[in-house]
Design a protein around this motif. Structure first.
Motif, PDB file in Angstrom:
ATOM      1  N   THR A 263      -7.274  -6.325  -3.617  1.00 37.03           N
ATOM      2  CA  THR A 263      -6.873  -7.711  -3.359  1.00 37.03           C
ATOM      3  C   THR A 263      -6.793  -8.499  -4.662  1.00 37.03           C
TER       4      THR A 263
ATOM      5  N   GLY B 104       0.777  -1.221   0.000  1.00 37.54           N
ATOM      6  CA  GLY B 104       0.000   0.000   0.000  1.00 37.54           C
ATOM      7  C   GLY B 104       0.812   1.276   0.000  1.00 37.54           C
TER       8      GLY B 104
ATOM      9  N   ASP C  75      -7.069   0.279   1.647  1.00 43.10           N
ATOM     10  CA  ASP C  75      -6.422  -0.964   1.246  1.00 43.10           C
ATOM     11  C   ASP C  75      -6.303  -1.055  -0.270  1.00 43.10           C
TER      12      ASP C  75
END
Length: 375
Positions: A135, A110, A132
């Motif tokens: 993913t 990040g 975040d």
């Protein structure tokens, strides 16, 4: 085409956009009414050979975190199907981490917004952690990392093709061989860093392996609109007083080649408008935001800061400030909905400042309670 785009790529300078454009297939230019951006749209291979990613790329009018956030907002409006935003371009590397000129850095850990600090009696701490990373793209990066150990580096042929096609993209020095890929946290702030001491101090304090000027804006803009984000950077300097433009083309080409390889192991990304529950989520957020903006106290910047100060620290720390009331309120609601007790905390803070017995608060409370589960 705007309705088909699922991947947005943001660049900061001309050579970055030129390298992204060079790795796209079926590329063409596009303007969208009401959007100041000059887009190039095209395709990139996906993990499904028959279904490529549809991509839109744009260059910022100016560098910096605020302009990056604004660009994501414009892209989200112009390409409502866009689900993932990727920042692709150049950065400064950390020599102590083994990062060399021309190498590639992937933001697998990040962004560290090192320009957003709280300073107290000589002690500094980060006030806000960036959202975040995707993913989806992190999993893809992990797949590329595993492949590296088997000698598979699909970005290298792409980079070689770029270098043959355009001398601007070639390494200024033949030494060092193909770029290494480094994975970790990237520091982001409105700071053009040319100070070795500051560089090393920030790296030690926050575990940073590269530095750039747009990532925190990308993460905020993406979070405000429910998009995923990721970042890949090519190393054009080492954040010291020897910084120059000689490695810009090579570094930008390395980043663009890696992004093509990265997306090549990602399954076709479903469009936002087809995602389950997405229309209800947007509508619910809009109703809550409009109800909050109907409150005079919330429209006032000073009062809005007091409202934020009444929220728990762990919520307050993830709110992106904006002088624009609507953008700031969206960030406040988004931050609160990320926590189980966020709704109660938001209502308690507004009730304290506005008065829990007032008609204004009663209307706001009803709107929040009716729509919160859809946010």
């Amino acid at each position: 085409m705007p309705g088909e785009v699922t991947i947005g790529i943001v660049t900061a300078i001309a050579v970055e956009l030129a390298t992204v454009r060079a790795v796209l297939d079926e590329v063409r230019d596009l303007r969208v009414a009401g959007d100041p951006g000059h887009y190039c749209v095209g395709a990139l291979p996906s993990a499904d050979e028959g279904t490529p990613h549809r991509v839109a790329a744009v260059m910022l009018t100016r560098d910096g975190t605020r302009n990056a956030a604004a660009a994501v907002v414009d892209m989200a409006r112009s390409f409502p199907s866009m689900r993932v935003v990727v920042m692709c371009g150049i950065a400064a590397g950390l020599p102590a981490a083994g990062v060399r000129l021309g190498d590639v850095v992937s933001a697998t850990q990040g962004i560290v917004d090192y320009g957003h600090l709280r300073a107290t009696n000589g002690y500094r701490e980060l006030r806000r952690a960036s959202g975040d990373i995707s993913t989806r793209l992190l999993a893809a990066d992990n797949q590329l990392a595993v492949g590296q150990h088997r000698g598979q580096r699909p970005w290298e042929p792409v980079l070689a093709t770029l270098e043959r096609a355009n001398a601007t993209f070639r390494r200024p020095s033949p030494e060092g061989g193909p770029p290494l890929v480094h994975r970790g946290a990237i520091g982001s702030a409105d700071v053009l860093l040319r100070d070795e001491g500051l560089r090393d101090g920030l790296a030690d304090a926050h575990g940073i392996i590269a530095f750039e000027m747009e990532g925190s804006g990308i993460s905020v803009g993406a979070a405000l609109h429910g998009r995923e984000w990721f970042m890949v950077r090519g190393v054009s300097d080492l954040a010291d007083d020897r910084k120059n433009d000689g490695w810009h083309g090579c570094a930008a080409a390395g980043a663009a080649a890696y992004v093509r390889a990265l997306l090549g192991v990602v399954q076709p990304v479903p469009a936002v408008e087809k995602a389950a529950g997405r229309p209800g989520r947007v509508a619910a957020l809009a109703l809550i935001v409009e109800a909050m903006l109907a409150v005079r106290l919330v429209r006032d910047e000073h009062e809005r800061r007091l409202l934020v100060d009444e929220l728990p620290t762990y919520i307050r720390s993830v709110i992106a400030y904006s002088p624009t009331a609507r953008t700031h309120v969206i960030s406040i609601v988004r931050a609160c909905e990320g926590f189980e007790e966020g709704r109660a905390a938001l209502l308690a803070a507004v009730g304290l400042l506005l008065g829990a017995e007032t008609a204004e608060f009663a209307h706001l409370e009803e709107t929040v309670r009716q729509n919160w589960n859809g946010v």
